[in-house]
Write a protein that holds these residues in place. Sequence first.
Motif, PDB file in Angstrom:
ATOM      1  N   SER A  39     -13.916  -9.778  43.371  1.00  0.00           N
ATOM      2  CA  SER A  39     -14.416  -9.480  44.526  1.00  0.00           C
ATOM      3  C   SER A  39     -14.140 -10.513  45.617  1.00  0.00           C
ATOM      4  CB  SER A  39     -16.125  -9.041  44.697  1.00  0.00           C
ATOM      5  OG  SER A  39     -16.692 -10.179  44.455  1.00  0.00           O
ATOM      6  N   SER A  40     -13.534 -11.570  45.455  1.00  0.00           N
ATOM      7  CA  SER A  40     -13.373 -12.567  46.457  1.00  0.00           C
ATOM      8  C   SER A  40     -11.945 -12.923  46.624  1.00  0.00           C
ATOM      9  CB  SER A  40     -13.764 -14.011  45.736  1.00  0.00           C
ATOM     10  OG  SER A  40     -13.042 -14.534  44.800  1.00  0.00           O
ATOM     11  N   SER A  41     -11.145 -12.019  46.473  1.00  0.00           N
ATOM     12  CA  SER A  41      -9.631 -11.626  46.939  1.00  0.00           C
ATOM     13  C   SER A  41      -9.078 -13.024  46.442  1.00  0.00           C
ATOM     14  CB  SER A  41      -9.558 -11.581  48.288  1.00  0.00           C
ATOM     15  OG  SER A  41     -10.285 -10.587  48.829  1.00  0.00           O
ATOM     16  N   GLY A  42      -9.374 -13.577  45.113  1.00  0.00           N
ATOM     17  CA  GLY A  42      -8.739 -14.782  44.785  1.00  0.00           C
ATOM     18  C   GLY A  42      -9.134 -16.045  45.279  1.00  0.00           C
ATOM     19  N   ILE A  43     -10.368 -16.251  46.139  1.00  0.00           N
ATOM     20  CA  ILE A  43     -10.758 -17.306  46.879  1.00  0.00           C
ATOM     21  C   ILE A  43     -11.679 -18.052  45.720  1.00  0.00           C
ATOM     22  CG2 ILE A  43     -12.239 -18.468  48.453  1.00  0.00           C
ATOM     23  CD1 ILE A  43     -11.185 -16.289  50.342  1.00  0.00           C
ATOM     24  N   LEU A  44     -12.543 -17.238  44.907  1.00  0.00           N
ATOM     25  CA  LEU A  44     -13.615 -18.034  44.041  1.00  0.00           C
ATOM     26  C   LEU A  44     -13.133 -17.758  42.693  1.00  0.00           C
ATOM     27  CD1 LEU A  44     -16.795 -16.397  45.587  1.00  0.00           C
ATOM     28  CD2 LEU A  44     -15.603 -18.417  46.013  1.00  0.00           C
ATOM     29  N   TYR A  45     -13.221 -18.913  41.783  1.00  0.00           N
ATOM     30  CA  TYR A  45     -12.843 -19.154  40.651  1.00  0.00           C
ATOM     31  C   TYR A  45     -14.107 -19.600  39.879  1.00  0.00           C
ATOM     32  CZ  TYR A  45      -8.348 -18.423  42.214  1.00  0.00           C
ATOM     33  OH  TYR A  45      -6.933 -18.029  42.734  1.00  0.00           O
ATOM     34  N   CYS A  46     -14.100 -19.196  38.721  1.00  0.00           N
ATOM     35  CA  CYS A  46     -15.287 -19.864  37.721  1.00  0.00           C
ATOM     36  C   CYS A  46     -14.835 -19.780  36.290  1.00  0.00           C
ATOM     37  CB  CYS A  46     -16.750 -18.966  37.868  1.00  0.00           C
ATOM     38  SG  CYS A  46     -16.475 -17.343  37.707  1.00  0.00           S
ATOM     39  N   SER A  47     -15.740 -20.425  35.435  1.00  0.00           N
ATOM     40  CA  SER A  47     -15.437 -20.428  34.097  1.00  0.00           C
ATOM     41  C   SER A  47     -16.825 -19.930  33.282  1.00  0.00           C
ATOM     42  CB  SER A  47     -14.813 -21.594  33.665  1.00  0.00           C
ATOM     43  OG  SER A  47     -15.834 -22.564  33.851  1.00  0.00           O
ATOM     44  N   ALA A  48     -16.539 -19.942  31.916  1.00  0.00           N
ATOM     45  CA  ALA A  48     -17.715 -19.689  31.016  1.00  0.00           C
ATOM     46  C   ALA A  48     -17.743 -20.999  30.122  1.00  0.00           C
ATOM     47  CB  ALA A  48     -17.769 -18.228  30.267  1.00  0.00           C
ATOM     48  N   ASN A  49     -18.887 -21.343  30.072  1.00  0.00           N
ATOM     49  CA  ASN A  49     -19.105 -22.447  28.917  1.00  0.00           C
ATOM     50  C   ASN A  49     -19.783 -21.966  28.052  1.00  0.00           C
ATOM     51  OD1 ASN A  49     -19.523 -25.051  27.638  1.00  0.00           O
ATOM     52  ND2 ASN A  49     -21.375 -25.560  29.049  1.00  0.00           N
ATOM     53  N   VAL A  50     -18.957 -21.965  26.628  1.00  0.00           N
ATOM     54  CA  VAL A  50     -19.653 -21.422  25.458  1.00  0.00           C
ATOM     55  C   VAL A  50     -19.578 -22.560  24.456  1.00  0.00           C
ATOM     56  CG1 VAL A  50     -19.505 -19.548  23.694  1.00  0.00           C
ATOM     57  CG2 VAL A  50     -18.636 -18.975  26.060  1.00  0.00           C
ATOM     58  N   PRO A  51     -20.691 -23.155  24.315  1.00  0.00           N
ATOM     59  CA  PRO A  51     -20.635 -24.184  23.350  1.00  0.00           C
ATOM     60  C   PRO A  51     -20.651 -23.933  21.898  1.00  0.00           C
ATOM     61  CG  PRO A  51     -22.426 -24.331  24.996  1.00  0.00           C
ATOM     62  CD  PRO A  51     -21.899 -23.059  25.018  1.00  0.00           C
ATOM     63  N   SER A  52     -20.250 -24.546  21.058  1.00  0.00           N
ATOM     64  CA  SER A  52     -20.020 -24.113  19.673  1.00  0.00           C
ATOM     65  C   SER A  52     -21.323 -23.652  18.961  1.00  0.00           C
ATOM     66  CB  SER A  52     -19.350 -25.253  18.914  1.00  0.00           C
ATOM     67  OG  SER A  52     -20.235 -26.442  19.008  1.00  0.00           O
ATOM     68  N   ASP A  53     -22.326 -23.986  19.641  1.00  0.00           N
ATOM     69  CA  ASP A  53     -23.638 -23.410  18.700  1.00  0.00           C
ATOM     70  C   ASP A  53     -24.115 -22.191  19.365  1.00  0.00           C
ATOM     71  OD1 ASP A  53     -24.287 -24.931  21.287  1.00  0.00           O
ATOM     72  OD2 ASP A  53     -26.114 -25.827  20.264  1.00  0.00           O
ATOM     73  N   SER A  54     -23.339 -21.783  20.340  1.00  0.00           N
ATOM     74  CA  SER A  54     -23.995 -20.403  21.058  1.00  0.00           C
ATOM     75  C   SER A  54     -23.917 -19.387  20.003  1.00  0.00           C
ATOM     76  CB  SER A  54     -22.720 -20.253  22.195  1.00  0.00           C
ATOM     77  OG  SER A  54     -23.079 -21.123  23.199  1.00  0.00           O
ATOM     78  N   SER A  55     -24.601 -18.213  20.535  1.00  0.00           N
ATOM     79  CA  SER A  55     -24.617 -17.057  19.561  1.00  0.00           C
ATOM     80  C   SER A  55     -23.490 -16.090  19.903  1.00  0.00           C
ATOM     81  CB  SER A  55     -25.890 -16.219  20.345  1.00  0.00           C
ATOM     82  OG  SER A  55     -25.606 -15.743  21.464  1.00  0.00           O
ATOM     83  N   MET A  56     -23.159 -15.468  18.812  1.00  0.00           N
ATOM     84  CA  MET A  56     -21.863 -14.435  19.099  1.00  0.00           C
ATOM     85  C   MET A  56     -22.181 -13.560  20.402  1.00  0.00           C
ATOM     86  SD  MET A  56     -19.795 -15.029  16.896  1.00  0.00           S
ATOM     87  CE  MET A  56     -18.841 -13.707  16.932  1.00  0.00           C
ATOM     88  N   GLY A  57     -23.369 -13.156  20.596  1.00  0.00           N
ATOM     89  CA  GLY A  57     -23.503 -12.415  21.773  1.00  0.00           C
ATOM     90  C   GLY A  57     -23.014 -13.061  23.015  1.00  0.00           C
ATOM     91  N   HIS A  58     -23.083 -14.251  22.995  1.00  0.00           N
ATOM     92  CA  HIS A  58     -22.863 -15.080  24.212  1.00  0.00           C
ATOM     93  C   HIS A  58     -21.287 -15.244  24.427  1.00  0.00           C
ATOM     94  CE1 HIS A  58     -23.105 -19.402  26.569  1.00  0.00           C
ATOM     95  NE2 HIS A  58     -22.259 -18.362  27.360  1.00  0.00           N
ATOM     96  N   ALA A  59     -20.929 -15.610  23.130  1.00  0.00           N
ATOM     97  CA  ALA A  59     -19.314 -15.738  23.084  1.00  0.00           C
ATOM     98  C   ALA A  59     -18.885 -14.178  23.399  1.00  0.00           C
ATOM     99  CB  ALA A  59     -18.959 -16.128  21.678  1.00  0.00           C
ATOM    100  N   HIS A  60     -19.300 -13.043  22.962  1.00  0.00           N
ATOM    101  CA  HIS A  60     -18.707 -11.786  23.236  1.00  0.00           C
ATOM    102  C   HIS A  60     -18.939 -11.392  24.831  1.00  0.00           C
ATOM    103  CE1 HIS A  60     -18.965  -7.280  23.729  1.00  0.00           C
ATOM    104  NE2 HIS A  60     -18.207  -7.302  22.575  1.00  0.00           N
ATOM    105  N   ALA A  61     -20.120 -11.720  25.435  1.00  0.00           N
ATOM    106  CA  ALA A  61     -20.069 -11.619  26.764  1.00  0.00           C
ATOM    107  C   ALA A  61     -18.945 -12.417  27.616  1.00  0.00           C
ATOM    108  CB  ALA A  61     -21.334 -12.194  27.284  1.00  0.00           C
ATOM    109  N   ALA A  62     -18.639 -13.646  27.090  1.00  0.00           N
ATOM    110  CA  ALA A  62     -17.440 -14.458  27.863  1.00  0.00           C
ATOM    111  C   ALA A  62     -16.419 -13.675  27.613  1.00  0.00           C
ATOM    112  CB  ALA A  62     -17.750 -15.827  27.238  1.00  0.00           C
ATOM    113  N   ALA A  63     -15.996 -13.401  26.409  1.00  0.00           N
ATOM    114  CA  ALA A  63     -14.701 -12.890  26.230  1.00  0.00           C
ATOM    115  C   ALA A  63     -14.585 -11.481  26.830  1.00  0.00           C
ATOM    116  CB  ALA A  63     -14.784 -12.581  24.616  1.00  0.00           C
ATOM    117  N   PHE A  64     -15.756 -10.633  26.852  1.00  0.00           N
ATOM    118  CA  PHE A  64     -15.754  -9.381  27.677  1.00  0.00           C
ATOM    119  C   PHE A  64     -15.518  -9.543  29.091  1.00  0.00           C
ATOM    120  CE2 PHE A  64     -17.446  -5.738  30.100  1.00  0.00           C
ATOM    121  CZ  PHE A  64     -17.001  -4.715  29.415  1.00  0.00           C
ATOM    122  N   ALA A  65     -16.022 -10.551  29.712  1.00  0.00           N
ATOM    123  CA  ALA A  65     -15.878 -10.788  31.104  1.00  0.00           C
ATOM    124  C   ALA A  65     -14.394 -11.382  31.288  1.00  0.00           C
ATOM    125  CB  ALA A  65     -16.640 -12.219  31.667  1.00  0.00           C
TER     126      ALA A  65
END
Length: 140
Positions: free
Chosen positions: A110-136
């Motif tokens: 929604s930002s027309s290429g102005i905004l960027y971000c990332s997902a921090n998924v530490p190695s001890d995160s849940s699979m749900g967290h990893a799945h949410a980041a991958a889905f994003a």
Amino acid sequence: LHHSDFVPSLSQFSEIGMQKKINDAVSAGRCIERALVNSGYTVQTLRITTNDFPSYLIPPDVSESGQTMSFPHRLCLLVAALRSHNINFCSVGNSSSRMTATYIPTIINSSSGILYCSANVPSDSSMGHAHAAAFALMTI
């Protein structure tokens, strides 16, 4: 940036805090840009980086007055402030949870290429967290 930069003031939402912080960051960046150019360097872009977006873009459940500015409204105000200064790149940090990872596609798309971000998924995160980041990532 902070949640208090997006709180209601006098029955209208105040963007003065956010706008001032963007102005200050751009002024500092332009000053550095001039110094580099005057020293013979080429500056291609002025980029801004903020603290992690969940700390200010995702509204708390309830503000002090019982109201809060919505996520889309906060996002729109931030993009407008950046555009008003001809800023074409702003990193809004990362998500650090399953829930905040779901905001990434909206921020990017929604930002027309102005905004960027990332997902921090530490190695001890849940699979749900990893799945949410991958889905994003796949949604973008």
